[in-house]
Scaffold this motif. Structure first.
Motif, PDB file in Angstrom:
ATOM      1  N   LEU A 128       0.821  -1.208   0.000  1.00 27.67           N
ATOM      2  CA  LEU A 128       0.000   0.000   0.000  1.00 27.67           C
ATOM      3  C   LEU A 128       0.855   1.259   0.000  1.00 27.67           C
ATOM      4  O   LEU A 128       1.916   1.311   0.632  1.00 27.67           O
ATOM      5  N   SER A 129       0.344   2.282  -0.682  1.00 24.29           N
ATOM      6  CA  SER A 129       0.969   3.597  -0.624  1.00 24.29           C
ATOM      7  C   SER A 129       0.592   4.278   0.684  1.00 24.29           C
ATOM      8  O   SER A 129      -0.324   3.838   1.396  1.00 24.29           O
ATOM      9  N   LEU A 130       1.253   5.383   1.003  1.00 23.71           N
ATOM     10  CA  LEU A 130       0.896   6.128   2.207  1.00 23.71           C
ATOM     11  C   LEU A 130      -0.533   6.656   2.115  1.00 23.71           C
ATOM     12  O   LEU A 130      -1.246   6.719   3.128  1.00 23.71           O
ATOM     13  N   LEU A 131      -0.948   7.044   0.920  1.00 24.29           N
ATOM     14  CA  LEU A 131      -2.319   7.518   0.732  1.00 24.29           C
ATOM     15  C   LEU A 131      -3.313   6.413   1.073  1.00 24.29           C
ATOM     16  O   LEU A 131      -4.343   6.662   1.725  1.00 24.29           O
ATOM     17  N   GLN A 132      -3.030   5.188   0.664  1.00 22.42           N
ATOM     18  CA  GLN A 132      -3.923   4.069   0.959  1.00 22.42           C
ATOM     19  C   GLN A 132      -3.939   3.744   2.446  1.00 22.42           C
ATOM     20  O   GLN A 132      -4.984   3.386   2.999  1.00 22.42           O
ATOM     21  N   HIS A 133      -2.789   3.878   3.109  1.00 19.95           N
ATOM     22  CA  HIS A 133      -2.770   3.723   4.567  1.00 19.95           C
ATOM     23  C   HIS A 133      -3.635   4.796   5.219  1.00 19.95           C
ATOM     24  O   HIS A 133      -4.320   4.542   6.220  1.00 19.95           O
ATOM     25  N   GLY A 134      -3.606   6.003   4.647  1.00 12.68           N
ATOM     26  CA  GLY A 134      -4.460   7.070   5.149  1.00 12.68           C
ATOM     27  C   GLY A 134      -5.933   6.753   4.993  1.00 12.68           C
ATOM     28  O   GLY A 134      -6.735   6.994   5.903  1.00 12.68           O
ATOM     29  N   TYR A 135      -6.315   6.201   3.843  1.00 11.12           N
ATOM     30  CA  TYR A 135      -7.713   5.805   3.627  1.00 11.12           C
ATOM     31  C   TYR A 135      -8.155   4.778   4.669  1.00 11.12           C
ATOM     32  O   TYR A 135      -9.274   4.846   5.202  1.00 11.12           O
ATOM     33  N   ALA A 136      -7.281   3.818   4.948  1.00 11.91           N
ATOM     34  CA  ALA A 136      -7.603   2.807   5.962  1.00 11.91           C
ATOM     35  C   ALA A 136      -7.753   3.458   7.336  1.00 11.91           C
ATOM     36  O   ALA A 136      -8.628   3.088   8.120  1.00 11.91           O
ATOM     37  N   GLY A 137      -6.894   4.452   7.617  1.00  8.66           N
ATOM     38  CA  GLY A 137      -7.001   5.178   8.870  1.00  8.66           C
ATOM     39  C   GLY A 137      -8.301   5.958   8.975  1.00  8.66           C
ATOM     40  O   GLY A 137      -8.923   6.016  10.043  1.00  8.66           O
TER      41      GLY A 137
END
Length: 321
Positions: A126-135
């Protein structure tokens, strides 16, 4: 309690490097739900234990009347200790302690679920953006617990600002919950839910994205995140807390005022914002930023470290098939 680096290394047969080595395979893939849930609960308890005194100062600065009772964070600290003793800084702690273990358990479970929904088997996928979406998903999931818990906590924290001769309305967390329910039903307990969402969705996006980003930044070239020692994990967690609150502070001020105002004072977050800007200016949105940032680093360093160490322990004791 939250384990420290010295505690992990004090016994020759049980130390951090052994846990890291034995849990290598498990860390490479997404953890099972029960491990995320349990480790998240430990993370929440670590956070509250370290951060609650400064949270009390933050709420009192954010909700003080005009003209203000305190000139700043240090003045608030000194007056609170003088009037109520050191334990006054832990006023209202029962509500977050009772709620925080399931809250953070749900938060980390929702975060891991958000990663899996994006098709990830490994964090590196996952990209950092995708980690953000999960957050952000975690921020939505925790609101059902967070909103009433925050309302109870804030009410208990600010009532001690009143003169000693003024009778206290609430005797504790349970008493406050019962009285709020009797006065206004479930809607009273959940006042500030929209404000909580406005704070937590973007803040939790930043929280997890920045934590993963810091871990990647601190990972040595040619190494992996499992090579990070306690010092770097604490640094990554502390920085994530700073980034989280940089996003959350303004909506948190609005939420605190809405949740502690008398019934009928505001129609919603927009009313709070209009009044605050008209009477005190935009700077009032950032009241309490000093104790927030002082609290954010150690509290969230402890939180993420508690999560990581618990996950390592679980992987060591219960390796995945």
């Amino acid at each position: 309690t939250c384990p420290t680096a010295s505690e992990e290394t004090s016994h020759p047969s049980f130390h951090l490097s052994a846990l890291s080595h034995s849990s290598m395979a498990e860390e490479a893939k997404a953890p099972p739900a029960w491990k995320s849930f349990l480790a998240g609960g430990v993370a929440g308890v670590c956070l509250v234990g370290v951060g609650h005194p400064l949270d009390t100062i933050k709420v009192r600065l954010q909700t003080q009347p005009h003209p203000p009772l305190y000139t700043g964070a240090m003045d608030c600290f000194q007056k609170t200790v003088k009037k109520e003793g050191f334990l006054g800084l832990y006023r209202g702690m029962a509500a977050p302690i009772v709620g925080v273990a399931p809250l953070y358990a749900l938060c980390f479970l929702a975060y891991d679920t958000g990663k899996k929904l994006q098709g990830a088997e490994r964090d590196d996928d996952l990209s950092l953006l995708q980690h953000g979406y999960a957050g952000a998903l975690a921020g939505v999931a925790t609101t059902a617990i967070m909103a009433p818990g925050e309302r109870l906590k804030c009410l208990l924290q600010i009532q001690e600002q009143q003169p000693k001769e003024v009778p206290r309305k609430y005797k504790g967390t349970g008493d406050a919950a019962v009285k709020l329910y009797k006065e206004g039903g479930i809607r009273s307990l959940y006042r500030g839910t929209v404000a909580t969402l406005l704070r937590d969705v973007p803040a939790t996006f930043m929280y997890f994205a920045s934590y993963v980003g810091m871990k990647r930044l601190l990972t040595p070239e040619g190494g992996t995140e499992k090579d990070l020692g306690p010092g770097k994990l604490l640094l990554a967690g502390g920085c994530a807390g700073i980034f989280n609150w940089a996003v959350a502070i303004a909506p948190d001020t609005l939420k605190s005022r809405l949740q502690t105002a008398p019934d009928g004072a505001y129609n919603g977050v927009r009313d709070v914002l209009k009044e605050l800007l008209a009477k005190e200016g935009a700077g009032a949105l950032f009241k309490g930023i000093g104790p927030i940032m002082v609290r954010a680093f150690p509290a969230n360093a402890a939180s993420f470290f508690g999560y990581e160490m618990t996950m390592k322990l679980l992987n060591y004791a219960f390796p995945d098939e």
